[in-house]
Design an enzyme around this catalytic site. Structure first.
Site, PDB file in Angstrom:
ATOM      1  N   TYR A   5      -4.929   3.803   7.843  1.00  0.00           N
ATOM      2  CA  TYR A   5      -6.295   3.272   7.920  1.00  0.00           C
ATOM      3  C   TYR A   5      -6.923   3.612   9.266  1.00  0.00           C
ATOM      4  O   TYR A   5      -6.886   4.753   9.693  1.00  0.00           O
ATOM      5  CB  TYR A   5      -6.313   1.756   7.649  1.00  0.00           C
ATOM      6  CG  TYR A   5      -5.415   1.407   6.513  1.00  0.00           C
ATOM      7  CD1 TYR A   5      -5.708   1.880   5.231  1.00  0.00           C
ATOM      8  CD2 TYR A   5      -4.240   0.686   6.682  1.00  0.00           C
ATOM      9  CE1 TYR A   5      -4.875   1.612   4.172  1.00  0.00           C
ATOM     10  CE2 TYR A   5      -3.405   0.410   5.621  1.00  0.00           C
ATOM     11  CZ  TYR A   5      -3.720   0.883   4.375  1.00  0.00           C
ATOM     12  OH  TYR A   5      -2.895   0.623   3.340  1.00  0.00           O
TER      13      TYR A   5
ATOM     14  N   SER B 170       0.798  -1.240   0.000  1.00  0.00           N
ATOM     15  CA  SER B 170       0.000   0.000   0.000  1.00  0.00           C
ATOM     16  C   SER B 170       0.825   1.283   0.000  1.00  0.00           C
ATOM     17  O   SER B 170       0.282   2.358  -0.267  1.00  0.00           O
ATOM     18  CB  SER B 170      -0.924   0.033   1.211  1.00  0.00           C
ATOM     19  OG  SER B 170      -2.062  -0.720   0.955  1.00  0.00           O
TER      20      SER B 170
ATOM     21  N   LYS C 139       0.569   3.385  -2.984  1.00  0.00           N
ATOM     22  CA  LYS C 139      -0.599   4.245  -3.254  1.00  0.00           C
ATOM     23  C   LYS C 139      -0.227   5.721  -3.240  1.00  0.00           C
ATOM     24  O   LYS C 139      -0.858   6.543  -3.909  1.00  0.00           O
ATOM     25  CB  LYS C 139      -1.697   3.978  -2.221  1.00  0.00           C
ATOM     26  CG  LYS C 139      -2.323   2.590  -2.332  1.00  0.00           C
ATOM     27  CD  LYS C 139      -3.200   2.313  -1.112  1.00  0.00           C
ATOM     28  CE  LYS C 139      -3.841   0.931  -1.179  1.00  0.00           C
ATOM     29  NZ  LYS C 139      -4.500   0.589   0.101  1.00  0.00           N
TER      30      LYS C 139
ATOM     31  N   TYR D  72      -3.236  -2.249 -10.508  1.00  0.00           N
ATOM     32  CA  TYR D  72      -3.156  -2.079  -9.055  1.00  0.00           C
ATOM     33  C   TYR D  72      -2.315  -3.180  -8.395  1.00  0.00           C
ATOM     34  O   TYR D  72      -1.464  -2.898  -7.541  1.00  0.00           O
ATOM     35  CB  TYR D  72      -4.580  -2.046  -8.468  1.00  0.00           C
ATOM     36  CG  TYR D  72      -4.613  -2.047  -6.968  1.00  0.00           C
ATOM     37  CD1 TYR D  72      -4.294  -0.893  -6.241  1.00  0.00           C
ATOM     38  CD2 TYR D  72      -4.932  -3.205  -6.245  1.00  0.00           C
ATOM     39  CE1 TYR D  72      -4.307  -0.902  -4.854  1.00  0.00           C
ATOM     40  CE2 TYR D  72      -4.948  -3.215  -4.860  1.00  0.00           C
ATOM     41  CZ  TYR D  72      -4.629  -2.063  -4.174  1.00  0.00           C
ATOM     42  OH  TYR D  72      -4.624  -2.066  -2.798  1.00  0.00           O
TER      43      TYR D  72
ATOM     44  N   VAL E 299       1.115  -3.774   3.871  1.00  0.00           N
ATOM     45  CA  VAL E 299       1.027  -5.093   4.514  1.00  0.00           C
ATOM     46  C   VAL E 299       2.284  -5.945   4.329  1.00  0.00           C
ATOM     47  O   VAL E 299       2.393  -7.006   4.927  1.00  0.00           O
ATOM     48  CB  VAL E 299      -0.209  -5.935   4.085  1.00  0.00           C
ATOM     49  CG1 VAL E 299      -1.496  -5.336   4.585  1.00  0.00           C
ATOM     50  CG2 VAL E 299      -0.231  -6.179   2.610  1.00  0.00           C
TER      51      VAL E 299
END
Ligand code: GLN
Length: 304
Positions: free
Chosen positions: A240, A64, A67, A189, A258
């Site tokens: 998050y 992530s 991103k 992605y 992760v």
């Protein structure tokens, strides 16, 4: 100036002795076998000095964290029109949560949760001639390192179990917030998430966000106002449903993945990358979170 070398080596040896290192993510089968004993830290100062310890030079899956890099590229290509398709509010939810997306008519809460990153992926797929190659090129240029690669095995492994991301992409499509087809966007992605870097490369890649948009070679990738917006998003949405906790404990904009990596930065001062693959129950690196808390406490360097 604090004695960075002794601070990071003390933190490293204290935490490396801990019995509880969290647990490695297993929902992407290819990541399940990563040795949880790995633990590295790399501090990259704008002044030019750097300090490193442990497994700082071992590549890992940035997941992530990518991103932020895809957001930066999309932002530089289409500017503020991004915000018509994705919001800038923290979600308070896990990274793969779907209910808010339905409630809010297919406008993801922010670009750093999965649904938001899928919209950014859709923008890049529309904008770039060869999306995967061009994005990889962007990251290599940003980092000034042409050895950086996708790990295709990891991308395909995630694809084989990526049911929630398929669900998110289909939901976005049903709301008219994906222009390309679901398969193409997900393929992009999963590849962006499979990027591999070590702590040094990661700290180099994010240098531009600590240096008013300019990379280590002094090329401008974003303007100062765009950098402000991305750093604000990292502070409020980078972890998050643990973003509040990270701001509270660490006090820096940052982003986790992760794969167990974390990047954090203090504008005009430094970027710092940590990697320890064991995750806490919120999906953030267990030792990485603690290392950064200890670092900003010991150095008294945070945005607050
Ligand atoms: N590729 C991962 C996923 O979509 C990224 C999640 C993460 O790093 N938090 O599930």
């Amino acid at each position: 100036m604090p004695d960075f070398n002794s601070i990071i080596s003390t933190i490293h040896s204290q935490l490396d002795a801990s019995a509880d290192r969290g647990s490695v993510a297993t929902y992407i089968p290819e990541l399940a076998g990563v040795d949880e004993k790995n633990f590295g830290i790399y501090l990259n100062c704008i002044s030019g000095e750097s300090h490193k310890i442990g497994a700082w030079n071992k590549p890992f899956s940035i997941q992530s964290i990518s991103k932020v890099l895809s957001l930066a590229q999309a932002f530089s290509l289409v500017g503020d029109s991004i915000w018509k398709r994705v919001d800038v509010e923290p979600s308070g939810n896990p990274f793969n949560h779907l209910s808010l997306l339905e409630l809010e008519n297919g406008i993801p809460r922010n670009p750093l949760i999965n649904a938001g990153a899928l919209v950014i992926a859709d923008i890049l797929v529309s904008q770039l001639d060869n999306p995967k190659e061009d994005f990889l090129d962007y990251v290599r240029n940003l980092t000034n390192d042409f050895s950086i690669q996708f790990n295709t095995k990891v991308a395909l492994s995630e694809k084989s179990t990526g049911f929630r991301n398929y669900a998110a992409a289909n939901l976005l499509k049903s709301f008219g917030n994906l222009n390309n087809d679901v398969e193409t966007v997900l393929d992009f992605y999963f590849h962006q998430c499979s990027l591999e870097m070590n702590c040094e490369q990661l700290s180099n890649a994010f240098y531009f966000l600590a240096n008013r948009g300019k990379c280590m070679r002094d090329h401008a990738f974003l303007n100062e106002s765009q950098v402000k917006r991305i750093n604000a998003l990292m502070l409020t949405c980078g972890f998050y449903d643990e973003a509040g906790e990270f701001a509270f404990e660490v006090g820096l904009p940052g982003k986790s993945g992760v794969g167990g990596g974390i990047i954090a930065l203090l504008p005009n001062q430094f970027t710092i990358a940590t990697w320890s693959p064991g995750l806490n129950e919120k999906g953030n690196s267990h030792l990485g979170m603690q290392a950064l808390e200890k670092f900003t406490t010991a150095t008294q360097l945070s945005i607050f």
